[in-house]
Structure formats: C-alpha cells, structure tokens
Enzyme design. Sequence first.
Site, short mmCIF file in Angstrom:
data_model
loop_
_atom_site.label_atom_id
_atom_site.label_comp_id
_atom_site.label_asym_id
_atom_site.label_seq_id
_atom_site.Cartn_x
_atom_site.Cartn_y
_atom_site.Cartn_z
N THR A 166 0.80 -1.11 0.04
CA THR A 166 0.15 -0.09 -0.09
C THR A 166 0.96 1.24 0.10
O THR A 166 2.03 1.03 0.22
CB THR A 166 -0.83 -0.02 1.14
OG1 THR A 166 -1.93 -0.89 0.90
CG2 THR A 166 -1.34 1.28 1.71
N GLY A 218 -5.98 -3.45 8.06
CA GLY A 218 -6.96 -2.40 8.12
C GLY A 218 -8.03 -2.43 9.42
O GLY A 218 -8.05 -1.60 10.13
#
Length: 280
Positions: A166, A218
């Site tokens: 990411t 997350g």
Amino acid sequence: MSDILLIHGGAGSDSSYVPRLDKYCHLSFKGTALDMVVNSVVMMEDDPVFNAGTGSVKRIDGSIQMDAALMEDGKIGSVAAIEKVKNPILVAKMVMTKTPHVMLSGDGATSFARRMGFPEYDPSTERTEEIWRKTVAFFKGEKVDLPPRYEEYRKFQNMFSPNKDTVGAVARVGGKFAAAVSTGGSSPMMRGRIGDSPLPGAGLYAGSKGAVVATGIGEEIVRKMLSYRIYEKIGSGSLKSIVKDIVGEFGDILVGVIAVSEKEQFSMANSNMATYCVEK
Ligand code: ASP
C-alpha cells in the site's frame, strides 16, 4: 521550519522499493504539502509494484476495489471501494474540492469519477492475477505458496489477498500539514470490504499539529483509531515515543506508521516497511 515529505511503500514492503521511493519523493517535492502528498501517491499508484492504483490486489470475486484519501487541516476527501479508475487519490481530491461530502463509496464513487472525466481503466496486472489465482487455489484446498496467516482465514467462506505495498505520504510545507493514502486493500477481503485507509482518524489524519498515515491490517487499525490517537498525542512527548507506544499495542499484527510534526518525523513498522524522506 524545514519542509518535509515522507512516503511509504506499505507495511511488509522491503528495502528493494527504496530507490523508487527516493525517485518519487524527489520528483514530488514541490508545491504545497497537499500537492506533495497527492503527487507522490499518484506516482506510486502508477507504479505496478505497489498495491495501489495499477497493481491493486483483487477481491476474491476477482474484482478490484480501491480506497484512497487525503487530508489537510479541516479538509478531507476520500473514496472507498472505487473501481476501474487509474488514480483513486485524484478522485478523492475531487470529492474534497467539488462536493460537500468527505467520502464517496462503491458505485457512487465510480460514477462520480466518470462525471469528473476519469476514464474507465483496468488496474489489474499479471502480478495481481497471479496472486488472485493462488488465493483461489488455496481456498480450494490446493497447496500454494502463500503467507502462513492465510491458514487462519480457512474458516471463512469469503476470501482474501495479501496485504502489503500500500502507499502513503505525509508532508509539512510552510508549517502546514497534509496526508494521503491509497490502497488496493488487505486481507481477508470480501467484495465491499473497506479498510482503514479511506477513514479519517484510522488510516490517516492531518491537522495543525502534524500528519499521520497508517498501513497494515486495516481492521485492527480501525479498531484502534490509530492515526488520530497518534495525532492527538503530538506535543506530549517525542514523536518516536508516541508512535512506538501505540504501535506496540498491535503485538505482531502487521502495522506501520509514518508521521510528521512541527519539528520531527518518524516512521516505524513491526515488519519491513520501505520509506523515504526528503527534508529541505
Ligand atoms: N491498511 C490497508 C488496508 O487494510 C492495507 C495496507 O496498508 O497494506 O486496506
């Protein structure tokens, strides 16, 4: 006060990415703090080695849904589960500048992108296809080479892709702070899953004291409201000690943070994390 841009290539990314980050950090070191974080994230979205924009990992149904967000003091733009666009971060910027909202998701985000002139684009690459094929094979019970943590997801009917690579950026220019983040998502990942990245307070936070961006699993980052908790403590001790304390709460759950304050910058992860910083 110096100006600074600090970027990362994801919790789990290794040092082989540093030369790319070095290049993108230098190329985007101009303009406002917001310009710097957005431009550096666009470059990383366009580089297929990262799990953001081109190269985003697939959901188990084979679709690609991406999350991206940016923030500066009092302003937020975010997109969640957006599909078929090249640069989710630029759509997030449009949400901030062209709508009264802070976040758009799913079909609404994708059709907003079209209205704003972003053409249809397929972010998949040979690498994302390969990861997806392996993931599907794993859940069919075939023997494939995937990280050990996949085992714990066997009990779920819905599935996954590896989470790393990411991208994110934090900047300070002329005393103003900005943060931006973009991702293809994490694991386990059903269609529709939204992680921390597009959620202000979880995946990013920026205000008058500094800017913070998180990466990693997350779900846990959301539970712990990681970015805001670091932000609100800025000024109560060294940035390093603040980040270390809160990252320590994650144990061995994959997490990484980049942060800047008025005088400091700090990055850390409980695994590898490629980062690069330019300060002038
Ligand atoms: N935090 C991202 C997510 O859970 C993934 C990552 O940072 O690697 O979607």
